[in-house]
Scaffold this motif. Structure first.
Motif, PDB file in Angstrom:
ATOM      1  N   LEU A  70      25.144  -0.844  32.396  1.00  0.00           N
ATOM      2  CA  LEU A  70      24.224  -1.779  31.770  1.00  0.00           C
ATOM      3  C   LEU A  70      22.778  -1.359  31.981  1.00  0.00           C
ATOM      4  CD1 LEU A  70      25.653  -5.351  32.548  1.00  0.00           C
ATOM      5  CD2 LEU A  70      25.588  -4.182  30.347  1.00  0.00           C
ATOM      6  N   ASN A  71      21.974  -1.553  30.952  1.00  0.00           N
ATOM      7  CA  ASN A  71      20.547  -1.339  31.059  1.00  0.00           C
ATOM      8  C   ASN A  71      19.941  -2.421  31.952  1.00  0.00           C
ATOM      9  OD1 ASN A  71      17.603  -1.713  30.158  1.00  0.00           O
ATOM     10  ND2 ASN A  71      18.164   0.185  29.089  1.00  0.00           N
ATOM     11  N   SER A  91      19.251  -5.730  30.357  1.00  0.00           N
ATOM     12  CA  SER A  91      20.340  -6.461  29.707  1.00  0.00           C
ATOM     13  C   SER A  91      20.295  -7.931  30.125  1.00  0.00           C
ATOM     14  CB  SER A  91      21.695  -5.864  30.085  1.00  0.00           C
ATOM     15  OG  SER A  91      21.958  -6.076  31.461  1.00  0.00           O
TER      16      SER A  91
END
Length: 428
Positions: free
Chosen positions: A370-371, A374
């Motif tokens: 995940l960024n 997010s």
């Protein structure tokens, strides 16, 4: 010596009785037929490659018109339709029409929808809904009340879960309930015995289209549009004629019973012992698999109220929860009817804390990391990340009881973080 005044009173009484009998004999049996939905309210609908889109509003109108045609052959029955074309009468106008007509009976025709597997018929009578697992049925029908300004005004302040609403419903509907149950049982018996279809029985629900009716009233779910076989049955002339005939025969049976001197009442049964709630909560185990399914996945066969628990790498899917044995048995039947033939009950001790280990929320399993921007990572603090066999596992929290984990899971869903799973982690 007989008092002459007594003879005069007696004569007036006899004349009055004869006049009342004549009036009753002349009065037609008034029946209001309601084709559910219509106009901008399509109701349930599904598309099939061979027949295109199947709309509930069209099926209900076709069945209702066929039923009306059968009934209109009886000279002592007056049939009133809430609609005969593709239009949307408000729920209020349907009720007002029945009440103004002083109808003897109100029948609303509908179709069900869920996943592709459930099938069968069921008939609803008005009543306060005591089982939270059944509220979705009422919600689906009541949502259409917001399509019409008249309905919004009528129902805006009505809260079906409020104690005063439940008390009012009980008082208003008690005198019609037994008669409604009688006609409902006739309908379902005919579906099962004459049409050889699965009957899901007669049930009580709080439905606006029935709530304000001053007469016995039923809502008939003629089948599942979401089921391929039943959808094709529902749109066929053969199927519609069979359904119309079964409802017609039920109406005639009810009318003949109502015509007796005795009031229409359910058979007197000895009082049943009061069911005592169990100390355990019962959930129905549907399946255990290494595959994670989201709540609307076809693998869950349209069942709602699914609790997914992950344990030792397996996802275990449980249907519904109750502490009543009778409801547990009904839930097992529902699960098996949906296609989970090996479904069985599992007992859970309420608010039990784990002696060792804990519960946590599995937020996401992904091949990609995940960024940092997010939504999950920005909305929650202290999210744990682990990588195993090429997959990233994002988890949240540590809870000693299942109830605590469920409460947090519900809060996450309100925040828009859905399709999470509660994982049971045991200390090694």
């Amino acid at each position: 010596m007989i008092n002459p005044r007594f003879n005069i009173i007696k004569c007036f009484f006899l004349i009055s009785l004869l006049f009342s009998s004549f009036t009753l004999a002349q009065k037609k049996f008034v029946l209001v037929l309601d084709a559910g939905h219509g106009g901008s309210d399509f109701g349930a609908n599904r598309s099939y490659s061979d027949v295109g889109k199947v709309n509930e509003k069209d099926v209900t109108l076709q069945i209702t018109l066929k039923l009306g045609k059968l009934l209109e052959k009886n000279k002592d029955i007056k049939v009133i339709f809430t609609r005969t074309v593709d239009e949307y009468p408000s729920l209020t106008s349907r009720t007002n029409l029945a009440n103004r007509s002083k109808a003897d009976l109100f029948i609303s025709i509908h179709c069900n929808a869920s996943g592709p597997t459930p099938y069968g018929t069921e008939t609803f009578v008005q009543g306060p809904d005591q089982n939270r697992t059944n509220l979705e049925v009422a919600k689906e029908e009541n949502d259409v009340s917001f399509l019409n300004a008249e309905d919004r005004q009528t129902f805006s302040r009505y809260n079906p879960s409020a104690p005063e609403s439940i008390i009012a419903l009980k008082i208003q509907q008690s005198k019609y309930l037994e008669a409604s149950l009688a006609i409902g049982s006739f309908v379902e018996d005919n579906f099962a015995n004459k049409n050889k279809r699965l009957s899901r029985g007669v049930k009580q629900k709080d439905l606006h289209v029935l709530r304000l009716n001053a007469m016995p009233s039923i809502l008939v779910e003629t089948g599942f549009i979401s089921n391929n076989d039943e959808a094709h049955y529902l749109i066929s002339d053969e199927g519609q004629n069979e359904i119309a005939r079964s409802v017609y025969d039920a109406i005639i049976s009810y009318k003949n019973l109502k015509g007796n001197v005795m009031a229409v009442t359910a058979p007197v049964e000895p009082p049943k012992p009061v069911e005592i709630p169990s100390k355990n909560d019962f959930r129905i185990m549907l399946m255990s698999t290494p595959i994670k399914y989201n709540e609307d996945d076809p693998a869950l066969k349209g069942l709602k109220y699914i609790l997914t628990l992950k344990e030792n790498g397996l996802y275990k899917y449980y249907y519904s929860t109750t502490n009543m044995t009778s409801i547990r048995d009904n839930n097992i039947k529902t699960a098996k009817d949906a296609g989970f033939r090996n479904a069985f009950s599992v007992g859970f001790i309420p608010n039990q804390t784990l002696g060792s280990g804990y519960y946590r929320i599995e937020l996401l399993v992904s091949k990609d990391k995940l960024n940092s921007n997010s939504y999950i990572l920005t909305a929650l603090k202290d999210v744990d990340r682990n990588k195993d066999k090429g997959l990233f596992y994002y988890t949240y929290g540590k809870f000693r009881s299942l109830e605590q984990a469920v409460e947090v899971q519900n809060d996450l869903e309100k925040k828009g973080i859905k399709n999470t799973v509660i994982e049971k982690v045991l200390n090694n």
